[in-house]
Each structure stands twice: as structure tokens, then as C-alpha cells.
Design a protein around this motif. Structure first.
Motif, PDB file in Angstrom:
ATOM      1  N   GLU A  92    -117.007 -32.441 -34.688  1.00 45.22           N
ATOM      2  CA  GLU A  92    -115.844 -31.507 -34.906  1.00 45.22           C
ATOM      3  C   GLU A  92    -116.305 -30.140 -34.973  1.00 45.22           C
ATOM      4  O   GLU A  92    -115.394 -29.295 -34.470  1.00 45.22           O
ATOM      5  CB  GLU A  92    -115.359 -31.942 -36.416  1.00 45.22           C
ATOM      6  CG  GLU A  92    -114.552 -33.279 -36.359  1.00 45.22           C
ATOM      7  CD  GLU A  92    -113.660 -33.268 -35.472  1.00 45.22           C
ATOM      8  OE1 GLU A  92    -112.847 -32.731 -35.599  1.00 45.22           O
ATOM      9  OE2 GLU A  92    -113.160 -34.663 -35.088  1.00 45.22           O
ATOM     10  N   THR A  93    -117.678 -29.625 -35.239  1.00 42.38           N
ATOM     11  CA  THR A  93    -117.740 -28.269 -35.262  1.00 42.38           C
ATOM     12  C   THR A  93    -117.942 -27.873 -33.831  1.00 42.38           C
ATOM     13  O   THR A  93    -117.461 -26.810 -33.568  1.00 42.38           O
ATOM     14  CB  THR A  93    -119.162 -28.151 -36.040  1.00 42.38           C
ATOM     15  OG1 THR A  93    -119.179 -28.272 -37.342  1.00 42.38           O
ATOM     16  CG2 THR A  93    -119.883 -26.636 -35.683  1.00 42.38           C
TER      17      THR A  93
ATOM     18  N   ASP B 141    -121.520 -17.995 -35.604  1.00 45.99           N
ATOM     19  CA  ASP B 141    -120.225 -18.496 -35.346  1.00 45.99           C
ATOM     20  C   ASP B 141    -120.216 -20.118 -35.586  1.00 45.99           C
ATOM     21  O   ASP B 141    -119.319 -20.786 -36.003  1.00 45.99           O
ATOM     22  CB  ASP B 141    -119.954 -18.389 -34.046  1.00 45.99           C
ATOM     23  CG  ASP B 141    -118.476 -18.858 -33.384  1.00 45.99           C
ATOM     24  OD1 ASP B 141    -117.460 -18.275 -34.266  1.00 45.99           O
ATOM     25  OD2 ASP B 141    -118.289 -19.722 -32.534  1.00 45.99           O
ATOM     26  N   LEU B 142    -121.451 -20.895 -35.169  1.00 44.87           N
ATOM     27  CA  LEU B 142    -121.554 -22.153 -35.482  1.00 44.87           C
ATOM     28  C   LEU B 142    -121.458 -22.539 -36.922  1.00 44.87           C
ATOM     29  O   LEU B 142    -121.070 -23.484 -37.490  1.00 44.87           O
ATOM     30  CB  LEU B 142    -122.763 -22.807 -34.619  1.00 44.87           C
ATOM     31  CG  LEU B 142    -122.693 -22.944 -33.362  1.00 44.87           C
ATOM     32  CD1 LEU B 142    -123.734 -23.762 -32.808  1.00 44.87           C
ATOM     33  CD2 LEU B 142    -121.408 -24.080 -32.771  1.00 44.87           C
TER      34      LEU B 142
ATOM     35  N   ILE C 252    -126.637 -31.732 -45.459  1.00 44.80           N
ATOM     36  CA  ILE C 252    -127.318 -30.361 -45.577  1.00 44.80           C
ATOM     37  C   ILE C 252    -127.171 -29.759 -44.461  1.00 44.80           C
ATOM     38  O   ILE C 252    -127.470 -30.250 -43.285  1.00 44.80           O
ATOM     39  CB  ILE C 252    -128.925 -30.565 -45.865  1.00 44.80           C
ATOM     40  CG1 ILE C 252    -128.903 -31.104 -47.257  1.00 44.80           C
ATOM     41  CG2 ILE C 252    -129.320 -29.247 -46.027  1.00 44.80           C
ATOM     42  CD1 ILE C 252    -130.525 -31.513 -47.867  1.00 44.80           C
ATOM     43  N   VAL C 253    -126.638 -28.379 -44.526  1.00 45.97           N
ATOM     44  CA  VAL C 253    -126.699 -27.494 -43.309  1.00 45.97           C
ATOM     45  C   VAL C 253    -127.528 -26.373 -43.586  1.00 45.97           C
ATOM     46  O   VAL C 253    -127.483 -25.718 -44.683  1.00 45.97           O
ATOM     47  CB  VAL C 253    -124.986 -26.770 -43.428  1.00 45.97           C
ATOM     48  CG1 VAL C 253    -125.003 -25.956 -41.926  1.00 45.97           C
ATOM     49  CG2 VAL C 253    -123.967 -28.033 -43.290  1.00 45.97           C
ATOM     50  N   ALA C 254    -128.273 -26.321 -42.480  1.00 43.29           N
ATOM     51  CA  ALA C 254    -129.593 -25.494 -42.741  1.00 43.29           C
ATOM     52  C   ALA C 254    -129.171 -23.985 -42.217  1.00 43.29           C
ATOM     53  O   ALA C 254    -128.793 -23.464 -41.338  1.00 43.29           O
ATOM     54  CB  ALA C 254    -130.717 -25.886 -41.693  1.00 43.29           C
TER      55      ALA C 254
ATOM     56  N   CYS D 297    -118.959 -24.859 -38.827  1.00 42.97           N
ATOM     57  CA  CYS D 297    -119.157 -26.186 -39.734  1.00 42.97           C
ATOM     58  C   CYS D 297    -118.696 -25.820 -41.023  1.00 42.97           C
ATOM     59  O   CYS D 297    -118.073 -26.847 -41.664  1.00 42.97           O
ATOM     60  CB  CYS D 297    -120.629 -25.919 -39.639  1.00 42.97           C
ATOM     61  SG  CYS D 297    -121.377 -27.310 -40.452  1.00 42.97           S
ATOM     62  N   TRP D 298    -118.544 -24.852 -41.697  1.00 45.29           N
ATOM     63  CA  TRP D 298    -118.192 -24.458 -43.088  1.00 45.29           C
ATOM     64  C   TRP D 298    -116.472 -24.923 -43.032  1.00 45.29           C
ATOM     65  O   TRP D 298    -116.138 -25.610 -43.935  1.00 45.29           O
ATOM     66  CB  TRP D 298    -118.309 -23.156 -43.545  1.00 45.29           C
ATOM     67  CG  TRP D 298    -118.007 -22.628 -45.030  1.00 45.29           C
ATOM     68  CD1 TRP D 298    -118.852 -23.113 -45.933  1.00 45.29           C
ATOM     69  CD2 TRP D 298    -116.841 -22.269 -45.351  1.00 45.29           C
ATOM     70  NE1 TRP D 298    -118.011 -22.700 -47.158  1.00 45.29           N
ATOM     71  CE2 TRP D 298    -116.760 -22.155 -46.723  1.00 45.29           C
ATOM     72  CE3 TRP D 298    -115.598 -22.308 -44.877  1.00 45.29           C
ATOM     73  CZ2 TRP D 298    -115.773 -21.885 -47.626  1.00 45.29           C
ATOM     74  CZ3 TRP D 298    -114.497 -21.722 -45.301  1.00 45.29           C
ATOM     75  CH2 TRP D 298    -114.626 -21.661 -46.881  1.00 45.29           C
ATOM     76  N   SER D 299    -115.937 -24.203 -41.923  1.00 44.57           N
ATOM     77  CA  SER D 299    -114.514 -24.744 -42.127  1.00 44.57           C
ATOM     78  C   SER D 299    -114.085 -26.033 -41.720  1.00 44.57           C
ATOM     79  O   SER D 299    -113.303 -26.715 -42.538  1.00 44.57           O
ATOM     80  CB  SER D 299    -113.769 -23.871 -40.857  1.00 44.57           C
ATOM     81  OG  SER D 299    -113.957 -22.619 -41.193  1.00 44.57           O
TER      82      SER D 299
END
Length: 236
Positions: free
Chosen positions: A230-231, A132-133, A104-106, A137-139
């Protein structure tokens, strides 16, 4: 050196990965970093600095709850010049469609705590991550095929004895998960012009009490840690 972090100037990298558990900080340092060294251990809150794929990265535990993470985030930014913090923690899943093996990414964090109102002159603060972070993260998640859910979460002061109306209200508003730190992290980062992001794994499904197996939980934690690291080093 501060009252809570017995490190020296320059000991921390610009980016700090922040689990709650000191032993998880040690696990990340020993498993993922090269040349990792312990830079602080006051109150057994462990911090390490090393390299991940050639990039200098630190790991620092933040403890449990808003008061604890508030102390460490404040001091890392203001006393050790840390520029970005990525929380890697656990949560209780709320969304019935959530697979407990997903990260989960908040993208936002509501809260029952008064801490952000106290910080924001009594008003309600929209606690969101650095864009930007979040974009990085999505990428990374898509490029590395890490299964993720992006959405709002809820930061609660109570682990046990939650109000009866809380979980139905969270479900009604499509909240993905409940945890105990993110809203404060986002607010402190905004106040001091740092970057912050929170990644979570479910250790329980809050509506039913279902828990993943130990093997499933460790695999998801490792995916979350990989996504955070990786992010941290991602470049377009």
C-alpha cells in the motif's frame, strides 16, 4: 542480465518489494500480485513482476546479511533502473514495550558493520530511509489501522554470538530491534539516488528469547506485506 540477476531490461517495475527469503518473495507474488511472472531465478534468488491493484510492482529476494543485500540492491538500481526498494524482513525485538504483532518501521539504522564507513571514506554515515516513502508509510498505517512502531533499529553482522554488551547498549539507546540488512540498503539507495524503506516483524524478543506463535507470526507478516504494498502505490 548480471552475474546475480538473470533478468532482461524492463523486467522489473520501478518499485521492488524485497524480502530476504526467496520463498517469501514467491508467497508475496502468488498471494498479492495479479499476472505475476518469474523474471529471475539465478542462485534460486527469485524475482517476480506483476500488478497490485493495477500498479506494476516487482518482488525480489535479497538473501541474508549486508553483503547479499548490497549486491542485489546495487544491481537492481544500476542495471535494472529500479527507483525504490521496500525491504520486508524479520528482526529481534529490543524494546520492552513492543508488541510482537506490531510492524516496525526503521526510521534509522545504526550498525556494527564497517561497510558504510568503507563507502563513506571512513566516516560514520547516518543511514535513514527516504522521507517520502516514510511519510507514505505513516499515512497508510494510520488510514488502515495497522499497528506500527516507528524508530531506530540496529543492523548487525552476527546472528549468533553477539557481544555481551550489545543488547544492553541497544536497550539503553531506545533501539527497537536488531536485524542484518537495513543500514546497507539505506546507504546504497542514498549513494545511487534511489528511495528505500525497511519494514520489519519480530520473530523473537532478543532479551528473553520469547517467540510468537506460527499463527501470530504469519498474521504480522501479512500486515507488513500489506503495509509495504500500500505504501508503494500510495498517492496523496
Amino acid at each position: 542480465m548480471t552475474a546475480h540477476i538473470n533478468a532482461n531490461p524492463g523486467d522489473f517495475a520501478d518499485t521492488v518489494i524485497m524480502p530476504g527469503d526467496p520463498l517469501r518473495a514467491q508467497y508475496i507474488a502468488q498471494t498479492y500480485l495479479t499476472d505475476a511472472r518469474c523474471v529471475c531465478n539465478a542462485r534460486n534468488m527469485l524475482g517476480f513482476t506483476g500488478h497490485y491493484k493495477g500498479e506494476r510492482i516487482s518482488v525480489m529476494s535479497h538473501g541474508m546479511g549486508i553483503p547479499s543485500i548490497s549486491i542485489y540492491a546495487h544491481e537492481l538500481i544500476n542495471d535494472f533502473a529500479v527507483k525504490r526498494m521496500i525491504r520486508v524482513g524479520t528482526c529481534g525485538a529490543i524494546d520492552v514495550h513492543h508488541n510482537m504483532s506490531d510492524v516496525i518501521v526503521a526510521t534509522g539504522a545504526g550498525t556494527s558493520s564497517s561497510s558504510n564507513r568503507d563507502r563513506f571514506s571512513g566516516y560514520d554515515y547516518a543511514a535513514v530511509p527516504d522521507f517520502d516513502l516514510l511519510r507514505r508509510c505513516w499515512s497508510v498505517a494510520h488510514q488502515r489501522n495497522i499497528s506500527t512502531h516507528f524508530g531506530n533499529i540496529f543492523t548487525n553482522d552476527l546472528l549468533y554470538d553477539k557481544p555481551e554488551a550489545m543488547l544492553p547498549a541497544l536497550k539503553k539507546m531506545n533501539i527497537l530491534a536488531v536485524e542484518m540488512e537495513t543500514s546497507a540498503l539505506y546507504a546504497i539507495a542514498a549513494q545511487y539516488r534511489a528511495q528505500a524503506l525497511s519494514l520489519l516483524t519480530a520473530c523473537i524478543f532478543s532479551l528473553t528469547g520469547e517467540e510468537p506463535s506460527a499463527e501470530e507470526s504469519q498474521a504480522t507478516v501479512d500486515n507488513m506485506i500489506e503495509l509495504a504494498l500500500e505504501t508503494a502505490i500510495y498517492a496523496d
